[in-house]
Structure formats: C-alpha cells, structure tokens
Design a protein around this motif. Structure first.
Motif, PDB file in Angstrom:
ATOM      1  N   GLU A  34       0.834  -1.192   0.000  1.00 26.29           N
ATOM      2  CA  GLU A  34       0.000   0.000   0.000  1.00 26.29           C
ATOM      3  C   GLU A  34       0.876   1.253   0.000  1.00 26.29           C
ATOM      4  OE1 GLU A  34      -3.890   0.975   2.470  1.00 26.29           O
ATOM      5  OE2 GLU A  34      -2.115   1.296   3.720  1.00 26.29           O
ATOM      6  N   VAL A  36       0.656   5.204   0.779  1.00 24.74           N
ATOM      7  CA  VAL A  36      -0.189   6.181   1.467  1.00 24.74           C
ATOM      8  C   VAL A  36       0.207   7.571   0.979  1.00 24.74           C
ATOM      9  CG1 VAL A  36      -0.974   7.099   3.664  1.00 24.74           C
ATOM     10  CG2 VAL A  36      -0.348   4.676   3.476  1.00 24.74           C
ATOM     11  N   ARG A  75      -3.788   4.454  -0.957  1.00 21.07           N
ATOM     12  CA  ARG A  75      -4.672   5.029   0.062  1.00 21.07           C
ATOM     13  C   ARG A  75      -4.337   6.508   0.183  1.00 21.07           C
ATOM     14  NH1 ARG A  75      -4.243   5.346   5.826  1.00 21.07           N
ATOM     15  NH2 ARG A  75      -2.549   3.797   5.837  1.00 21.07           N
ATOM     16  N   GLU A  77      -4.917  10.257   2.022  1.00 16.75           N
ATOM     17  CA  GLU A  77      -5.331  10.950   3.232  1.00 16.75           C
ATOM     18  C   GLU A  77      -5.392  12.450   2.928  1.00 16.75           C
ATOM     19  OE1 GLU A  77      -6.172   9.514   6.014  1.00 16.75           O
ATOM     20  OE2 GLU A  77      -5.444   7.461   5.733  1.00 16.75           O
TER      21      GLU A  77
END
Length: 272
Positions: A34, A36, A75, A77
C-alpha cells in the motif's frame, strides 16, 4: 556509568536507527502492499471530491499511476495543509503528490521530482490585436490577483520560490497594475472589450484554460512568461525511496502518462 561507554552506546543506536530509516519507506510500502499519499481535499483541478464523493483530479490520478508502477494499492489521506506542510510525518504518509512548491525553508522534505509547472500567461480580449506578448504590455492596464507573483513580475522583482536562480526577462516598460481579489471580476472587466476597463490579465494557465475553452471572448497572447515548479515531496533522508520515486516518475514521463493526465485535467501539457 562512565561517559565513554554511554557515548559509544548512543552512537551505536544512532547508526542503527539511521540504517533502519534509510530504506524504511519503500520497505513499508512493499510489506503493506500500500502507498499512502497525502493531498488537499479541495484544490481543483488537482484534487477535489467529485459527484460520487470520491477524490478526483490531476494529483489523484498521478498518485494512482505511481501506485500502479509500484504494484501496490493506493490510500489517500487529506489532513489540513498545515499538517502536510509541517512534515515530520513519522511514517503516517509515504508521499505528497499535492502541488507543493519547493522551498529552501522546507528542511523537513526532499523533493525528488518536479512533475509539473504552473505557467503564467497573458490573456487578452479575443478582438485585441495590440498585444502579442510581454513586450506589448508597456503602458497597458493589466489585471491580476493582488499580492501575487504576477504583481511582482510586472514590478520586475519576482523571485520564484524553489527556482531562485531562474533569470527572468522583463521586456516591457512601466505597466499600469490593476489588482483584484480574484480573477472572476478581472475576466468580467476584460470581457467588456479591449481597453474598456482592462487591456490584459496576467494569470495562471491552469486557471485560465477552462475559461478559454468555454468563453470565446478571450485568448492567450504569446508564450508563457515564467513557470513555478511543483514537486513531489517525501520525508527527508530516505535515499532509497528518493531514488525509487525518481525512477517511477521517469517511467511516467517516458511512457506519456504525465502528459496524458495533464491534457485530461488541464487541457495543456504542463508536465515536467
């Protein structure tokens, strides 16, 4: 306990922690499968919530392309810009593909790649045949956002943050500067006709392009005047991750991905 053993122990721990951090980001990404990323929630056309309440935009698509090259999921944010720009993420985020302009003051970041530039352009009324470039701005009334880099440019004292060594050309004499709070009113005034209230507007191509596409009262005059670099930011000191980011963006540049995404979202190729 004696000072010398304490000093030796401290140096040993420091060396060990440095070795761990040196490849920590890429190791974490590969282990978690993943990436981020961090960016702003409302900065169209680079990042914004679409009609499906999902993050969309140029920066979002570039981040997706980077994750694809790494073979991992993405992902995203969206903390506040203050949190993003403060750095010292402590492993919470891996990368900021978020239109950050490099700064010598940002000592907490490395900037491995400039992935696009924000070109400053001259917009004139479509019926105006007097202005064909910066040299024709002499004596003209030019609208712009107040306290912007455009105002500094017309005052011939612009220093581009992150590109301080860039030598700018000022091929015009004195210009009458007309500051506005936003571009909206400036474009309304320019739309009244050539020289009625304004002779030209100095703005960003990214901002101007949608208006140029939709409103035939306006056109560009000449080439871009200068560009402000926007870079990928990562936590400082991870040489392995820095090198990997450079490698991935070189691939995205070579295979045309950055150019295609730029055309998709901006309507012009601003990729670097």
């Amino acid at each position: 306990m004696k000072l010398q053993p304490l000093l030796a122990l401290g140096l040993t721990l420091l060396a060990a922690s440095t070795q761990v951090f040196a490849g920590a980001t890429l190791d974490r990404i590969e282990q978690n499968k993943e990436l981020v990323g961090v960016l702003m929630e409302s900065y169209p056309p680079f990042s914004f919530l679409n009609d499906q309440n999902q993050l969309d935009g140029f920066d979002v698509d570039v981040a997706k392309a980077v994750a694809d090259k790494l073979g991992v999921k993405l992902r995203l944010e969206t903390p506040s810009w203050d949190v993003i720009a403060a750095g010292r993420w402590s492993g919470r985020y891996d990368i900021c593909i978020c239109s950050m302009t490099p700064s010598k003051a940002a000592e907490v970041f490395d900037f491995p790649v400039e992935y696009y530039a924000s070109p400053a352009v001259i917009v004139v009324n479509a019926k105006d045949d007097r202005i064909h470039g910066a040299k024709d701005l002499s004596g003209k009334k030019v609208g712009l956002t107040s306290a912007s880099s455009y105002e500094s440019y017309l005052n011939k004292n612009l220093v581009i943050e992150g590109a301080e060594d860039t030598q700018l050309q000022y091929p015009f004499e004195d210009v009458q500067i007309a500051p506005y709070d936003t571009d909206n009113v400036a474009f309304q005034d320019l739309g009244l006709g050539a020289g009625v209230r304004l002779d030209a507007i100095l703005t960003n191509l990214v901002t101007a392009q949608p208006r140029l596409n939709q409103d035939k009262r306006f056109k560009l005059a000449g080439a871009a005047l200068y560009s402000e670099p926007n870079s990928v930011a990562i936590e400082k000191g991870d040489a392995q991750w820095d090198a990997k980011v450079r490698e991935v963006f070189a691939q995205l540049k070579q295979d045309g991905t950055l150019s295609q995404l730029s055309q998709k979202w901006i309507g012009a190729d601003i990729s670097q």
